[in-house]
Design a protein around this motif. Structure first.
Motif, PDB file in Angstrom:
ATOM      1  N   VAL A 196      -6.855   0.893   6.100  1.00 50.14           N
ATOM      2  CA  VAL A 196      -7.297   2.282   6.087  1.00 50.14           C
ATOM      3  C   VAL A 196      -8.058   2.516   4.785  1.00 50.14           C
ATOM      4  N   SER A 197      -9.349   2.748   4.918  1.00 49.00           N
ATOM      5  CA  SER A 197     -10.206   3.041   3.760  1.00 49.00           C
ATOM      6  C   SER A 197     -10.103   1.984   2.667  1.00 49.00           C
ATOM      7  N   GLY A 198     -10.011   0.723   3.075  1.00 46.93           N
ATOM      8  CA  GLY A 198      -9.968  -0.376   2.116  1.00 46.93           C
ATOM      9  C   GLY A 198      -8.593  -0.722   1.582  1.00 46.93           C
ATOM     10  N   THR A 199      -7.574   0.007   1.993  1.00 45.68           N
ATOM     11  CA  THR A 199      -6.201  -0.344   1.628  1.00 45.68           C
ATOM     12  C   THR A 199      -5.582  -1.095   2.797  1.00 45.68           C
ATOM     13  N   ILE A 200      -5.265  -2.350   2.560  1.00 47.25           N
ATOM     14  CA  ILE A 200      -4.693  -3.200   3.603  1.00 47.25           C
ATOM     15  C   ILE A 200      -3.182  -3.187   3.433  1.00 47.25           C
ATOM     16  N   SER A 201      -2.480  -2.979   4.532  1.00 49.16           N
ATOM     17  CA  SER A 201      -1.023  -2.892   4.440  1.00 49.16           C
ATOM     18  C   SER A 201      -0.339  -3.706   5.527  1.00 49.16           C
ATOM     19  N   ASN A 260      -2.272  -3.324  -0.545  1.00 50.72           N
ATOM     20  CA  ASN A 260      -3.125  -3.925  -1.560  1.00 50.72           C
ATOM     21  C   ASN A 260      -4.571  -3.641  -1.170  1.00 50.72           C
ATOM     22  N   GLY A 261      -5.481  -3.854  -2.089  1.00 54.39           N
ATOM     23  CA  GLY A 261      -6.899  -3.672  -1.802  1.00 54.39           C
ATOM     24  C   GLY A 261      -7.551  -4.900  -1.209  1.00 54.39           C
ATOM     25  N   VAL A 317      12.822  -3.549  -2.125  1.00 54.04           N
ATOM     26  CA  VAL A 317      11.747  -2.578  -2.317  1.00 54.04           C
ATOM     27  C   VAL A 317      11.672  -2.154  -3.775  1.00 54.04           C
ATOM     28  N   ASP A 318      10.539  -1.583  -4.128  1.00 56.47           N
ATOM     29  CA  ASP A 318      10.351  -0.943  -5.423  1.00 56.47           C
ATOM     30  C   ASP A 318      10.608   0.540  -5.192  1.00 56.47           C
ATOM     31  N   THR A 319      11.732   1.031  -5.651  1.00 51.84           N
ATOM     32  CA  THR A 319      12.107   2.418  -5.387  1.00 51.84           C
ATOM     33  C   THR A 319      11.335   3.423  -6.241  1.00 51.84           C
ATOM     34  N   SER A 320      10.498   2.928  -7.146  1.00 51.91           N
ATOM     35  CA  SER A 320       9.671   3.848  -7.933  1.00 51.91           C
ATOM     36  C   SER A 320       8.315   4.085  -7.278  1.00 51.91           C
ATOM     37  N   SER A 321       8.068   3.443  -6.129  1.00 49.02           N
ATOM     38  CA  SER A 321       6.785   3.578  -5.447  1.00 49.02           C
ATOM     39  C   SER A 321       6.998   3.893  -3.971  1.00 49.02           C
ATOM     40  N   CYS A 322       6.682   5.124  -3.587  1.00 51.69           N
ATOM     41  CA  CYS A 322       6.831   5.594  -2.207  1.00 51.69           C
ATOM     42  C   CYS A 322       5.497   6.165  -1.742  1.00 51.69           C
ATOM     43  N   ASN A 323       4.928   5.610  -0.676  1.00 50.84           N
ATOM     44  CA  ASN A 323       3.656   6.083  -0.137  1.00 50.84           C
ATOM     45  C   ASN A 323       3.927   7.095   0.965  1.00 50.84           C
ATOM     46  N   THR A 324       3.414   8.323   0.778  1.00 53.49           N
ATOM     47  CA  THR A 324       3.579   9.390   1.777  1.00 53.49           C
ATOM     48  C   THR A 324       2.216   9.889   2.272  1.00 53.49           C
ATOM     49  N   ASN A 325       1.199   9.061   2.195  1.00 49.66           N
ATOM     50  CA  ASN A 325      -0.158   9.436   2.556  1.00 49.66           C
ATOM     51  C   ASN A 325      -0.265   9.702   4.060  1.00 49.66           C
ATOM     52  N   ASN A 326      -0.923  10.781   4.434  1.00 46.18           N
ATOM     53  CA  ASN A 326      -1.080  11.161   5.841  1.00 46.18           C
ATOM     54  C   ASN A 326      -1.964  10.200   6.634  1.00 46.18           C
ATOM     55  N   ASN A 327      -2.639   9.264   5.983  1.00 49.80           N
ATOM     56  CA  ASN A 327      -3.464   8.286   6.708  1.00 49.80           C
ATOM     57  C   ASN A 327      -2.625   7.347   7.556  1.00 49.80           C
ATOM     58  N   GLY A 347       3.259   8.094   6.120  1.00 51.62           N
ATOM     59  CA  GLY A 347       3.208   7.246   4.947  1.00 51.62           C
ATOM     60  C   GLY A 347       3.729   5.850   5.207  1.00 51.62           C
ATOM     61  N   LEU A 348       3.542   5.000   4.210  1.00 51.50           N
ATOM     62  CA  LEU A 348       3.951   3.594   4.294  1.00 51.50           C
ATOM     63  C   LEU A 348       5.383   3.365   3.823  1.00 51.50           C
ATOM     64  N   GLY A 349       5.976   4.373   3.201  1.00 49.31           N
ATOM     65  CA  GLY A 349       7.347   4.236   2.723  1.00 49.31           C
ATOM     66  C   GLY A 349       7.434   3.516   1.391  1.00 49.31           C
ATOM     67  N   PHE A 350       8.618   2.993   1.111  1.00 50.15           N
ATOM     68  CA  PHE A 350       8.818   2.255  -0.133  1.00 50.15           C
ATOM     69  C   PHE A 350       7.968   0.989  -0.146  1.00 50.15           C
ATOM     70  N   TYR A 351       7.604   0.578  -1.356  1.00 53.61           N
ATOM     71  CA  TYR A 351       6.761  -0.603  -1.584  1.00 53.61           C
ATOM     72  C   TYR A 351       7.595  -1.869  -1.418  1.00 53.61           C
ATOM     73  N   LEU A 352       7.253  -2.654  -0.407  1.00 53.56           N
ATOM     74  CA  LEU A 352       7.968  -3.891  -0.089  1.00 53.56           C
ATOM     75  C   LEU A 352       7.815  -4.907  -1.211  1.00 53.56           C
ATOM     76  N   GLN A 353       8.933  -5.500  -1.638  1.00 53.15           N
ATOM     77  CA  GLN A 353       8.911  -6.494  -2.704  1.00 53.15           C
ATOM     78  C   GLN A 353       9.576  -7.801  -2.316  1.00 53.15           C
ATOM     79  N   GLY A 354      10.326  -7.835  -1.221  1.00 55.83           N
ATOM     80  CA  GLY A 354      10.959  -9.080  -0.819  1.00 55.83           C
ATOM     81  C   GLY A 354      11.560  -9.018   0.566  1.00 55.83           C
ATOM     82  N   ILE A 355      11.552 -10.167   1.239  1.00 53.20           N
ATOM     83  CA  ILE A 355      12.203 -10.318   2.547  1.00 53.20           C
ATOM     84  C   ILE A 355      13.054 -11.586   2.470  1.00 53.20           C
TER      85      ILE A 355
END
Length: 129
Positions: free
Chosen positions: A34-39, A68-69, A96-106, A115-123
């Motif tokens: 979405v607009s150059g942000t790949i998720s 990420n871009g 997850v990184d609990t200091s980063s939460c994406n709530t963008n309406n895109n 939004g994308l939710g919390f920033y994934l850091q490990g599986i």
């Protein structure tokens, strides 16, 4: 035996990384641009209890994401690991990184918060027992 992919990027060295979800299943995996942000968004099943951290998309839609871009090797690793876990119906733990939460309406989540939710850091894929 367990296998896991963890992001250890220097830029996030001080971030609050926690294994927020344990013993869950992956119901859906979404790759989007979405607009150059790949998720890579990972939707979870078997989520129990309440979370001590606040992020509306994660709490309402059980979603965490890595964004990420570019299609970095880490983004590709998260995508491959999530798809493998989903295909095997494997139990996983999610960091997850609990200091980063994406709530963008895109990124809509149906009736849940956008939004994308919390920033994934490990599986971490858990062994079948």
């Amino acid at each position: 035996i367990s296998f896991f992919v963890v992001s250890l990027m220097a830029a996030n060295a001080n971030a609050d990384k926690v294994w927020l979800f344990e013993d869950v299943k992956i119901s859906d995996v979404v790759l989007s641009d979405v607009s150059g942000t790949i998720s890579v968004s990972v939707y979870l099943d078997n989520v129990t209890g309440t979370q001590p951290y606040s992020c509306s998309p994660t709490q309402q839609a059980n979603v965490v994401s890595y964004w990420n871009g570019s299609t970095s090797s880490l983004l590709q690793s998260f995508l491959a690991t999530a798809l493998a876990a989903q295909a095997q119906d494997a139990t996983v733990d999610i960091m997850v990184d609990t200091s980063s939460c994406n709530t963008n309406n895109n990124w809509p989540n149906g009736a849940a918060a956008a939004g994308l939710g919390f920033y994934l850091q490990g599986i971490r894929l858990k062994s079948a027992e």
